[in-house]
Design a protein around this motif. Sequence first.
Motif, PDB file in Angstrom:
ATOM      1  N   ASP A   1       1.031  -1.541  -0.364  1.00 54.72           N
ATOM      2  CA  ASP A   1      -0.127  -0.425   0.042  1.00 54.72           C
ATOM      3  C   ASP A   1       0.880   1.085   0.043  1.00 54.72           C
ATOM      4  OD1 ASP A   1      -2.036   1.969   0.332  1.00 54.72           O
ATOM      5  OD2 ASP A   1      -2.135   1.235   2.416  1.00 54.72           O
ATOM      6  N   PRO A   2       1.434   2.142  -1.166  1.00 55.14           N
ATOM      7  CA  PRO A   2       1.745   2.926  -1.090  1.00 55.14           C
ATOM      8  C   PRO A   2       1.092   4.285  -0.294  1.00 55.14           C
ATOM      9  CG  PRO A   2       0.775   2.731  -3.383  1.00 55.14           C
ATOM     10  CD  PRO A   2       0.648   1.653  -2.349  1.00 55.14           C
ATOM     11  N   ARG A   3       0.386   4.155  -0.014  1.00 55.95           N
ATOM     12  CA  ARG A   3      -0.143   5.468   1.230  1.00 55.95           C
ATOM     13  C   ARG A   3       0.190   5.442   1.796  1.00 55.95           C
ATOM     14  NH1 ARG A   3      -4.013   3.530  -2.839  1.00 55.95           N
ATOM     15  NH2 ARG A   3      -4.383   3.954  -4.220  1.00 55.95           N
ATOM     16  N   ARG A   4       0.980   3.976   2.734  1.00 56.86           N
ATOM     17  CA  ARG A   4       0.680   3.753   4.041  1.00 56.86           C
ATOM     18  C   ARG A   4       1.925   4.824   4.192  1.00 56.86           C
ATOM     19  NH1 ARG A   4       3.169   0.301   7.753  1.00 56.86           N
ATOM     20  NH2 ARG A   4       4.130  -0.810   5.940  1.00 56.86           N
ATOM     21  N   LEU A   5       2.979   4.837   3.234  1.00 55.37           N
ATOM     22  CA  LEU A   5       4.948   5.675   3.546  1.00 55.37           C
ATOM     23  C   LEU A   5       3.977   6.788   4.470  1.00 55.37           C
ATOM     24  CD1 LEU A   5       7.204   6.001   3.623  1.00 55.37           C
ATOM     25  CD2 LEU A   5       6.849   6.662   1.080  1.00 55.37           C
TER      26      LEU A   5
ATOM     27  N   VAL B   1       3.654   6.188   8.134  1.00 60.31           N
ATOM     28  CA  VAL B   1       4.291   5.472   9.196  1.00 60.31           C
ATOM     29  C   VAL B   1       5.652   6.754   9.231  1.00 60.31           C
ATOM     30  CG1 VAL B   1       6.938   4.510   8.447  1.00 60.31           C
ATOM     31  CG2 VAL B   1       4.357   3.550   7.335  1.00 60.31           C
ATOM     32  N   VAL B   2       6.069   7.672   7.953  1.00 63.32           N
ATOM     33  CA  VAL B   2       6.120   9.079   8.253  1.00 63.32           C
ATOM     34  C   VAL B   2       5.891   9.957   9.498  1.00 63.32           C
ATOM     35  CG1 VAL B   2       7.188  11.133   7.368  1.00 63.32           C
ATOM     36  CG2 VAL B   2       7.566   8.918   6.124  1.00 63.32           C
ATOM     37  N   SER B   3       4.416   9.881   9.606  1.00 66.15           N
ATOM     38  CA  SER B   3       3.831  10.866  10.801  1.00 66.15           C
ATOM     39  C   SER B   3       3.185   9.974  11.646  1.00 66.15           C
ATOM     40  CB  SER B   3       2.488  10.564  10.012  1.00 66.15           C
ATOM     41  OG  SER B   3       2.440  11.599   8.151  1.00 66.15           O
ATOM     42  N   SER B   4       3.832   8.422  12.395  1.00 67.24           N
ATOM     43  CA  SER B   4       3.560   8.152  13.312  1.00 67.24           C
ATOM     44  C   SER B   4       5.011   8.196  13.646  1.00 67.24           C
ATOM     45  CB  SER B   4       3.269   6.881  13.350  1.00 67.24           C
ATOM     46  OG  SER B   4       3.797   6.028  12.323  1.00 67.24           O
ATOM     47  N   ALA B   5       5.743   8.757  13.422  1.00 69.07           N
ATOM     48  CA  ALA B   5       6.955   8.711  14.179  1.00 69.07           C
ATOM     49  C   ALA B   5       7.941   9.828  15.084  1.00 69.07           C
ATOM     50  CB  ALA B   5       8.168   9.047  12.655  1.00 69.07           C
ATOM     51  N   GLY B   6       8.237   9.560  16.253  1.00 66.56           N
ATOM     52  CA  GLY B   6       8.458  10.428  17.110  1.00 66.56           C
ATOM     53  C   GLY B   6       9.724  11.290  17.294  1.00 66.56           C
ATOM     54  N   PRO B   7       9.879  12.350  17.927  1.00 61.71           N
ATOM     55  CA  PRO B   7      11.186  12.516  18.254  1.00 61.71           C
ATOM     56  C   PRO B   7      12.238  11.840  17.506  1.00 61.71           C
ATOM     57  CG  PRO B   7       9.652  13.284  20.428  1.00 61.71           C
ATOM     58  CD  PRO B   7       8.539  12.501  18.940  1.00 61.71           C
TER      59      PRO B   7
ATOM     60  N   ALA C   1       1.135  14.719  -1.893  1.00 60.33           N
ATOM     61  CA  ALA C   1       1.376  15.616  -1.396  1.00 60.33           C
ATOM     62  C   ALA C   1       1.525  15.029   0.029  1.00 60.33           C
ATOM     63  CB  ALA C   1       0.169  16.774  -2.093  1.00 60.33           C
ATOM     64  N   GLU C   2       0.323  13.846   0.003  1.00 63.68           N
ATOM     65  CA  GLU C   2       0.227  13.864   1.501  1.00 63.68           C
ATOM     66  C   GLU C   2       1.769  13.785   1.671  1.00 63.68           C
ATOM     67  OE1 GLU C   2      -2.078  10.934   1.381  1.00 63.68           O
ATOM     68  OE2 GLU C   2      -4.001  11.844   1.227  1.00 63.68           O
ATOM     69  N   LEU C   3       2.877  12.961   0.999  1.00 67.99           N
ATOM     70  CA  LEU C   3       3.918  12.256   1.807  1.00 67.99           C
ATOM     71  C   LEU C   3       4.803  13.526   1.954  1.00 67.99           C
ATOM     72  CD1 LEU C   3       6.021  10.227   2.296  1.00 67.99           C
ATOM     73  CD2 LEU C   3       6.314  10.496  -0.319  1.00 67.99           C
ATOM     74  N   ALA C   4       4.511  14.676   0.571  1.00 69.42           N
ATOM     75  CA  ALA C   4       5.484  15.774   1.667  1.00 69.42           C
ATOM     76  C   ALA C   4       4.847  16.389   2.456  1.00 69.42           C
ATOM     77  CB  ALA C   4       5.642  16.717   0.152  1.00 69.42           C
ATOM     78  N   ALA C   5       2.879  16.221   2.966  1.00 69.99           N
ATOM     79  CA  ALA C   5       3.422  17.485   4.216  1.00 69.99           C
ATOM     80  C   ALA C   5       3.645  16.398   5.874  1.00 69.99           C
ATOM     81  CB  ALA C   5       2.152  17.772   4.314  1.00 69.99           C
ATOM     82  N   ALA C   6       3.712  14.766   5.113  1.00 72.98           N
ATOM     83  CA  ALA C   6       4.169  14.419   6.202  1.00 72.98           C
ATOM     84  C   ALA C   6       5.899  14.495   7.056  1.00 72.98           C
ATOM     85  CB  ALA C   6       3.849  11.909   5.704  1.00 72.98           C
ATOM     86  N   VAL C   7       6.216  14.210   5.723  1.00 75.32           N
ATOM     87  CA  VAL C   7       7.575  14.444   6.101  1.00 75.32           C
ATOM     88  C   VAL C   7       7.819  16.205   6.718  1.00 75.32           C
ATOM     89  CG1 VAL C   7      10.260  15.236   4.565  1.00 75.32           C
ATOM     90  CG2 VAL C   7       8.733  13.120   4.170  1.00 75.32           C
ATOM     91  N   ARG C   8       7.365  16.878   6.128  1.00 80.95           N
ATOM     92  CA  ARG C   8       7.618  18.825   6.644  1.00 80.95           C
ATOM     93  C   ARG C   8       6.970  18.910   8.680  1.00 80.95           C
ATOM     94  NH1 ARG C   8       4.762  21.047   3.369  1.00 80.95           N
ATOM     95  NH2 ARG C   8       6.662  21.562   1.772  1.00 80.95           N
ATOM     96  N   ASP C   9       6.350  18.079   8.610  1.00 79.14           N
ATOM     97  CA  ASP C   9       5.953  17.793  10.076  1.00 79.14           C
ATOM     98  C   ASP C   9       6.458  17.294  10.911  1.00 79.14           C
ATOM     99  OD1 ASP C   9       4.107  20.083   9.224  1.00 79.14           O
ATOM    100  OD2 ASP C   9       2.501  19.249   8.552  1.00 79.14           O
TER     101      ASP C   9
ATOM    102  N   PRO D   1       8.876  15.088  13.248  1.00 81.68           N
ATOM    103  CA  PRO D   1       9.914  15.290  14.360  1.00 81.68           C
ATOM    104  C   PRO D   1      10.928  14.157  13.855  1.00 81.68           C
ATOM    105  CG  PRO D   1       8.438  14.421  15.499  1.00 81.68           C
ATOM    106  CD  PRO D   1       6.996  14.359  14.154  1.00 81.68           C
ATOM    107  N   ALA D   2      10.855  13.330  14.130  1.00 81.79           N
ATOM    108  CA  ALA D   2      11.471  12.054  13.530  1.00 81.79           C
ATOM    109  C   ALA D   2      12.673  12.996  12.747  1.00 81.79           C
ATOM    110  CB  ALA D   2      11.347  10.501  13.382  1.00 81.79           C
ATOM    111  N   ARG D   3      14.143  12.239  12.666  1.00 80.44           N
ATOM    112  CA  ARG D   3      15.021  12.162  11.671  1.00 80.44           C
ATOM    113  C   ARG D   3      15.124  11.461  10.377  1.00 80.44           C
ATOM    114  NH1 ARG D   3      17.002  11.914  16.913  1.00 80.44           N
ATOM    115  NH2 ARG D   3      17.543   9.866  17.376  1.00 80.44           N
ATOM    116  N   VAL D   4      14.352  12.067   9.295  1.00 77.68           N
ATOM    117  CA  VAL D   4      14.357  11.192   8.486  1.00 77.68           C
ATOM    118  C   VAL D   4      15.260  11.076   7.417  1.00 77.68           C
ATOM    119  CG1 VAL D   4      12.778  10.589   6.721  1.00 77.68           C
ATOM    120  CG2 VAL D   4      11.810  11.732   9.008  1.00 77.68           C
ATOM    121  N   VAL D   5      15.982  10.347   6.886  1.00 71.60           N
ATOM    122  CA  VAL D   5      16.958  10.302   5.604  1.00 71.60           C
ATOM    123  C   VAL D   5      15.394   9.495   4.128  1.00 71.60           C
ATOM    124  CG1 VAL D   5      19.095   9.747   4.222  1.00 71.60           C
ATOM    125  CG2 VAL D   5      18.358  10.298   6.836  1.00 71.60           C
ATOM    126  N   LEU D   6      15.551  10.087   3.440  1.00 72.04           N
ATOM    127  CA  LEU D   6      14.670   9.329   2.177  1.00 72.04           C
ATOM    128  C   LEU D   6      16.018   9.346   0.853  1.00 72.04           C
ATOM    129  CD1 LEU D   6      12.845  12.266   3.367  1.00 72.04           C
ATOM    130  CD2 LEU D   6      10.583  10.280   2.402  1.00 72.04           C
TER     131      LEU D   6
END
Length: 661
Positions: A72-76, A79-85, A116-124, A126-131
């Motif tokens: 499910d590509p929409r789950r990405l 996953v990003v949104s649910s990550a903690g700081p 757009a949903e993925l970009a918004a999740a990355v922008r908001d 709080p975790a450390r994310v490398v794509l």
Amino acid sequence: MSVDGWNTVLVLGGIRSGKSEFAESLVADSPTVRYVATSATGDPEDAEWAARLEAHRSRRPGSWTTEETADDPRRLADVVSSAGPNDTLLVDDLGGWVTVLLDPAHQPADDTATIAELAAAVRDCPARVVLVSPEVGLSLVPTTPLGRAFTDALGAANRAVADACDAVVLVVAGQACWLKPAAVPRTATVPTQAGQGQGTPAGQVTGRAAPVPATGDASTRSEPATARPDGGEREAALPDVLTPAAPPEPAGAPWSAPTMALPMVTTGLVIQAGMELPMPDEYAGPQAVQRLATLDVPGSGLGVLERVVGFAAATQGTATPTPWDNVRVLLLHGDHAGNAAAGSVPGESARLAAQARAGRGVLARLAADSGAGLQVVDAPSAGPMEDAPALDHEAVEKALRYGWRLAEGAADAGVRLLVLAACGAGADAAAAAVLAATAGAEPPAVLGRVVTASGEIDDAAWMRRCAAVRDAMHRTRRSPRDAKDILAELGGGDIAVATGVLLGATARRIPVLLDGPVGLAAGMVSRDLAGQARHWCLLADCGGHPAVRLAADVLGLTPLLDLRLDLGEGANALTALPLLRSVLSLAAALPTRPGPGGDGGQDGDEAGDGGAGDGGADRGADADPDAGEPDFREPEPAGPGPATTGPDEPAQPDPAGWRAG
């Protein structure tokens, strides 16, 4: 992972450019990483694709966890949104994600909305994310409709995610070129792949990208000196000295603070008693200390330094805390007029502040050795407390908000630990006055000795300082004793700014390393504004200062060390910082102790030869399961003694059969 303050990074690159290895090197220092695999498994008959996937799996350390989003590509985005700081995510890669997104099995779908949903999740996030994402915009336009749809969708995804990320890097032929921010990194290397003549075993990631200097903060940054060709001494490296004091105060707009509950008015932030600020994680600290008992640590463990692990775990919200990799020292410079500064050399504090701005002096040297940034802050000067209030109430409000914005600016820059330092003339006397007002201390008991530039003790200057504090206490004997009144009457600008820093750091969940009377006096005042602030403070050393010892006892801060250095406020903390980092590194990297059946699992008699000589400690199946203590039966006396009533009467046995130990 944090690239000089940036938490989200997009790594672009072509085929076999080394982009995945570079992305993995950015998170190599994280104890745990959530690896998000986006590509589909593919055709089972495609051996080459299976080998590519296996090469990626073999490089991942055993501490990493893997999540699949191909179904499910929409789950990405979820996953990003649910990550903690305190989480670290590595998404590899967006090309596979777009391939699955365009798969007919997932159609019809709104691809633009999903991107757009993925970009918004990355922008908001709080975790450390490398794509990781392939850069296909430099190749020819595909000749097939499906190929053109893929390049268009991937290009749109790369643009949206790059706009949302803090930093973007393009890896070309193994060389990292930083695109956002547009700055030249000091060094940036891509790890050498295993199997290319370097002898690197599979699964081991070598090298790491060096931090990229931040832009837009008007900093002066000096490179570490290299070895001289003639074999001479290396030139001393300088710390990152930040020249701006704080972000400008917003005018006419409410203060934006999603991590705290504060009263708001149209003029901005209101700091007052009873603020609801965050508390450290109450479960992570004890869990981290319990985890230490399972590690393969020789001897009796870390001793009192276990508190460092518990503190870092609680403030980071994880049972496996990482060393503080981005530290900033705030040097507060604010003089006090009158007899509070008796015995001080005129202009000495200004000289020390200018020295620190130039990257010289004890504090700058220690900051450079610790890899910490140094920010010199000019606080409002205070008037003579014995004659009139040190500051007016309007100046106190501005100083509190100023300190708060200093902490906000540090948090926005990715700082993970603040160190409070001070160099103002008369600061010790002001701190003693604050302690006298908040803890009922006697000024002579908390005011340190006055030492001249030649190292001699000046008792006359000390008595003048004591008199200034006592006169100020007498002058304010009928004044209110709330936090802002104490700052206005006795504290002055440096303690007011330090109080604002503690409150702002608490609101942004940044721990603060205290060292010296100004920081501890600010802790006493901040306790009356928000009691949560003291739980984010760590005291490395009391330095032998009586005011620090008393304030630490009231605040419940036990010093970790007793170095008794006298190099200026903040120097003791920086001296202890490498030790604290080492403890956290050990706690994060050491393996667990072998369990039962291992080398140290059993130490008893394997042959079951527990005879009479072993004290009956191991009795196997014949032992009484209800017996709470071992048998300590004393031998019966062989002749007359206290247990007999006559010379020839035999001894009486113990009716209980055993004696309590």
